[in-house]
Write a protein that holds these residues in place. Structure first.
Motif, short mmCIF file in Angstrom:
data_model
loop_
_atom_site.label_atom_id
_atom_site.label_comp_id
_atom_site.label_asym_id
_atom_site.label_seq_id
_atom_site.Cartn_x
_atom_site.Cartn_y
_atom_site.Cartn_z
N GLU A 77 73.68 35.85 76.65
CA GLU A 77 73.85 34.96 75.50
C GLU A 77 72.58 34.15 75.21
OE1 GLU A 77 76.78 31.25 74.19
OE2 GLU A 77 77.41 32.65 75.76
N ASP A 78 71.97 33.62 76.26
CA ASP A 78 70.74 32.84 76.08
C ASP A 78 69.60 33.72 75.59
OD1 ASP A 78 72.06 30.56 76.88
OD2 ASP A 78 71.31 30.64 78.96
N GLU A 79 69.50 34.91 76.15
CA GLU A 79 68.45 35.84 75.73
C GLU A 79 68.60 36.21 74.26
OE1 GLU A 79 67.78 38.17 80.00
OE2 GLU A 79 69.18 38.95 78.50
N ARG A 80 69.84 36.47 73.86
CA ARG A 80 70.09 36.83 72.46
C ARG A 80 69.76 35.68 71.52
NH1 ARG A 80 74.92 38.31 73.11
NH2 ARG A 80 74.36 40.45 73.71
N ALA A 81 70.05 34.47 71.94
CA ALA A 81 69.75 33.31 71.11
C ALA A 81 68.24 33.15 70.92
CB ALA A 81 70.35 32.04 71.73
N VAL A 82 67.48 33.32 72.01
CA VAL A 82 66.02 33.25 71.92
C VAL A 82 65.49 34.35 71.01
CG1 VAL A 82 63.89 33.59 73.23
CG2 VAL A 82 65.68 32.10 74.14
N GLN A 83 65.99 35.56 71.21
CA GLN A 83 65.53 36.68 70.41
C GLN A 83 65.80 36.47 68.93
OE1 GLN A 83 67.67 40.53 70.29
NE2 GLN A 83 65.80 41.40 71.16
N GLN A 84 67.00 36.06 68.58
CA GLN A 84 67.36 35.90 67.18
C GLN A 84 66.58 34.77 66.52
OE1 GLN A 84 71.65 35.56 67.29
NE2 GLN A 84 71.94 37.78 67.40
N ALA A 85 66.36 33.68 67.27
CA ALA A 85 65.58 32.57 66.71
C ALA A 85 64.15 33.00 66.42
CB ALA A 85 65.61 31.39 67.67
N LEU A 86 63.52 33.70 67.37
CA LEU A 86 62.14 34.11 67.17
C LEU A 86 62.03 35.26 66.17
CD1 LEU A 86 60.68 33.77 70.76
CD2 LEU A 86 60.06 32.47 68.73
N HIS A 87 63.06 36.09 66.10
CA HIS A 87 63.05 37.15 65.09
C HIS A 87 63.05 36.55 63.69
CE1 HIS A 87 63.71 41.19 63.53
NE2 HIS A 87 64.62 40.68 62.71
N GLY A 88 63.88 35.53 63.48
CA GLY A 88 63.89 34.87 62.18
C GLY A 88 62.56 34.22 61.86
N PHE A 89 61.94 33.59 62.86
CA PHE A 89 60.63 32.97 62.66
C PHE A 89 59.58 34.04 62.35
CE2 PHE A 89 56.60 31.13 64.04
CZ PHE A 89 56.64 29.89 63.40
N ALA A 90 59.64 35.15 63.07
CA ALA A 90 58.68 36.23 62.83
C ALA A 90 58.84 36.81 61.44
CB ALA A 90 58.86 37.32 63.89
N ARG A 91 60.10 36.97 61.00
CA ARG A 91 60.38 37.55 59.68
C ARG A 91 59.96 36.61 58.56
NH1 ARG A 91 65.89 37.47 59.85
NH2 ARG A 91 65.72 35.38 58.94
N ASP A 92 60.26 35.33 58.70
CA ASP A 92 60.09 34.38 57.60
C ASP A 92 58.72 33.70 57.58
OD1 ASP A 92 62.73 34.96 56.98
OD2 ASP A 92 63.52 33.22 58.05
N VAL A 93 58.05 33.64 58.74
CA VAL A 93 56.80 32.89 58.82
C VAL A 93 55.63 33.79 59.24
CG1 VAL A 93 55.59 30.97 59.94
CG2 VAL A 93 58.02 30.74 59.35
N ILE A 94 55.76 34.47 60.38
CA ILE A 94 54.62 35.20 60.93
C ILE A 94 54.23 36.39 60.06
CG2 ILE A 94 53.75 36.49 62.91
CD1 ILE A 94 55.52 34.85 64.70
N ARG A 95 55.21 37.22 59.70
CA ARG A 95 54.88 38.43 58.94
C ARG A 95 54.28 38.11 57.58
NH1 ARG A 95 58.94 43.47 58.99
NH2 ARG A 95 58.08 43.53 61.11
N PRO A 96 54.85 37.20 56.78
CA PRO A 96 54.21 36.88 55.49
C PRO A 96 52.81 36.31 55.65
CG PRO A 96 56.48 36.09 55.52
CD PRO A 96 56.15 36.53 56.92
N ALA A 97 52.61 35.47 56.69
CA ALA A 97 51.27 34.91 56.91
C ALA A 97 50.28 36.01 57.27
CB ALA A 97 51.32 33.86 58.01
N GLY A 98 50.70 36.95 58.12
CA GLY A 98 49.81 38.04 58.51
C GLY A 98 49.42 38.91 57.34
N ILE A 99 50.36 39.20 56.46
CA ILE A 99 50.07 40.02 55.28
C ILE A 99 49.10 39.30 54.35
CG2 ILE A 99 51.10 41.00 53.19
CD1 ILE A 99 53.62 41.55 54.90
#
Length: 434
Positions: free
Chosen positions: A30-52
């Motif tokens: 449960e904790d691992e999934r929570a970390v993964q989902q939080a960082l996945h959302g950050f990667a999708r919404d912040v990191i990927r657009p900034a990298g592009i």
């Protein structure tokens, strides 16, 4: 009616779609999934657009005031995300798994920016590992860099043993950036290579360099002595070169740092004298593991784009995904991504848990993951056909970023050779058994 019943029975005993996570065929807590989902959302919404966005700029524009790079770093700081390897109360085995899960998500967003965050945290991370609270506080809130490569000592700095030196060489290579240690002071002169991540913008650096303690730069075996030292990069005598224009990972600023009689106290050193090579090995082990995790994320992103595209594009009157050859190719891509994740996780566990970790092993994981990431990005681009070569689609950027990783953090052929050296040493020591 009977036929329908038979069909229903047959349908009921067929295997259901298997359980998967964002990262594929694994079961997370449960904790691992929570970390993964939080960082996945950050990667999708912040990191990927900034990298592009940053990929389209020149190297000078990336680090200029008002660039999306600075907005990205500000968002990272305010979000509370830390690229660290320790959390209070979390056992090492659980922490290793959490780090691997988290860093893969960052690499899925953008490999270059993930490396920027990793290098940015590196001086503080290694100061914490050394238990030096003064240096932890010195590095807190500052963007870091690992100054470990030089113009004339790139690969030579990766030779941990005198026996690795070429037979024609009487001694090793002290390189372009060196230190003299005496009287409680370290004086640094020379320059790094242009490949230092965050070089143009870092506020503090972890330097891994040759050192003279009063008996010259070389020991009796002809191996250079060294020091690992943390240096504030706003000291007198520090200057920067121009940001480096490069093929891939263009969102990740790199550039030279020059040192002209830069002085720091000896207490800023993380490893001195006889402890240098063990310290250097530990630092390098940490870096190799992170690269494996990051490139697993990149490969996963390329694979997912390819799956999505083949379910949209038609060829021969049917979706690409419905052609057997495409299914075969997608299966091979998925297989490689799963292999990369397994290798990265195994190397992470070893680095966190081994009583005597070794960078030649983690370097082998870096080679495996970066080579496979390039193969995945190349084949994913191929599935896009001509569209894959255009900037309208993300594949050409992922291809370029993957290509850069085969040289970054150690050229892959050389690192594979180092793993061969290690296995020969293990055999001679009786550690490998027929």
């Amino acid at each position: 009616m009977t036929q329908q019943l038979d069909n229903d029975v047959r349908a009921s005993v067929r295997p259901v779609i298997p359980h998967t996570e964002l990262s594929g065929f694994e079961v997370l807590g449960e904790d691992e999934r929570a970390v993964q989902q939080a960082l996945h959302g950050f990667a999708r919404d912040v990191i990927r657009p900034a990298g592009i966005a940053l990929d389209k700029l020149t190297a000078e524009e990336v680090v200029a005031p008002g660039s999306p790079f600075w907005e990205f770093l500000h968002t990272v700081v305010t979000s509370g995300i830390e690229f660290d390897n320790a959390m209070e109360g979390v056992p090492p085995a659980a922490m290793a798994r959490l780090q691997a899960i988290a860093v893969e998500e960052l690499g899925w967003g953008d490999a270059g920016l993930a490396v920027t965050l990793g290098a940015g945290a590196f001086p503080k991370m290694m100061a914490a590992r050394a238990g030096n609270q003064e240096l932890v506080e010195l590095c807190t809130g500052k963007l870091g860099a690992w100054v470990g490569t030089q113009p004339d000592r790139g690969s030579d700095g990766l030779s941990l043993y005198p026996s690795e030196r070429h037979a024609a060489a009487t001694q090793g290579n002290k390189g372009n950036l060196t230190a003299r240690v005496s009287g409680g002071e370290i004086v640094i002169n020379g320059q790094s290579s242009a490949w230092v991540t965050n070089g143009p913008v870092a506020q503090v650096g972890l330097l891994t360099i040759a050192a003279d303690y009063g008996e010259g730069f070389f020991d009796n075996e002809g191996h250079p002595r060294g020091v690992e030292v943390i240096v504030p990069l706003d000291l007198p005598g520090v200057s920067r070169g121009r940001p480096l224009e490069k093929l891939g990972k263009r969102a990740q600023p790199q550039g030279e740092i020059f040192f002209d009689n830069v002085k720091v106290p000896v207490r800023f050193a993380l490893s001195l004298g006889d402890d240098y090579w063990r310290g250097h090995a530990g630092t390098w082990s940490t870096a190799g593991v992170a690269m494996s995790q990051i490139m697993t994320g990149l490969a996963r992103a390329a694979f997912e784009y390819a799956v999505e595209y083949t379910h949209e594009r038609k060829q021969g009157g049917a979706l690409l995904a419905d052609h057997q050859l495409t299914q075969y190719r997608l299966g091979n891509l998925a297989r490689k991504v799963e292999t990369m994740r397994s290798v990265a996780r195994r190397a992470t566990d070893y680095t966190f848990l081994s009583p005597q970790k070794h960078p030649y092993y983690t370097a082998s994981a870096k080679v495996t993951c970066t080579e496979l990431a390039f193969e995945v990005a190349d084949e994913a681009l191929q599935l896009f056909g001509g569209y894959g070569l255009t900037r309208e689609y993300p594949m050409e950027k992922l291809f370029r970023d993957a290509r850069a990783s085969r040289i970054e953090d150690g050229e892959n052929n050389l690192l594979a050779m180092k793993f061969g050296v290690l296995n020969s040493m293990l055999h001679r020591a009786g550690k490998l058994h027929p």
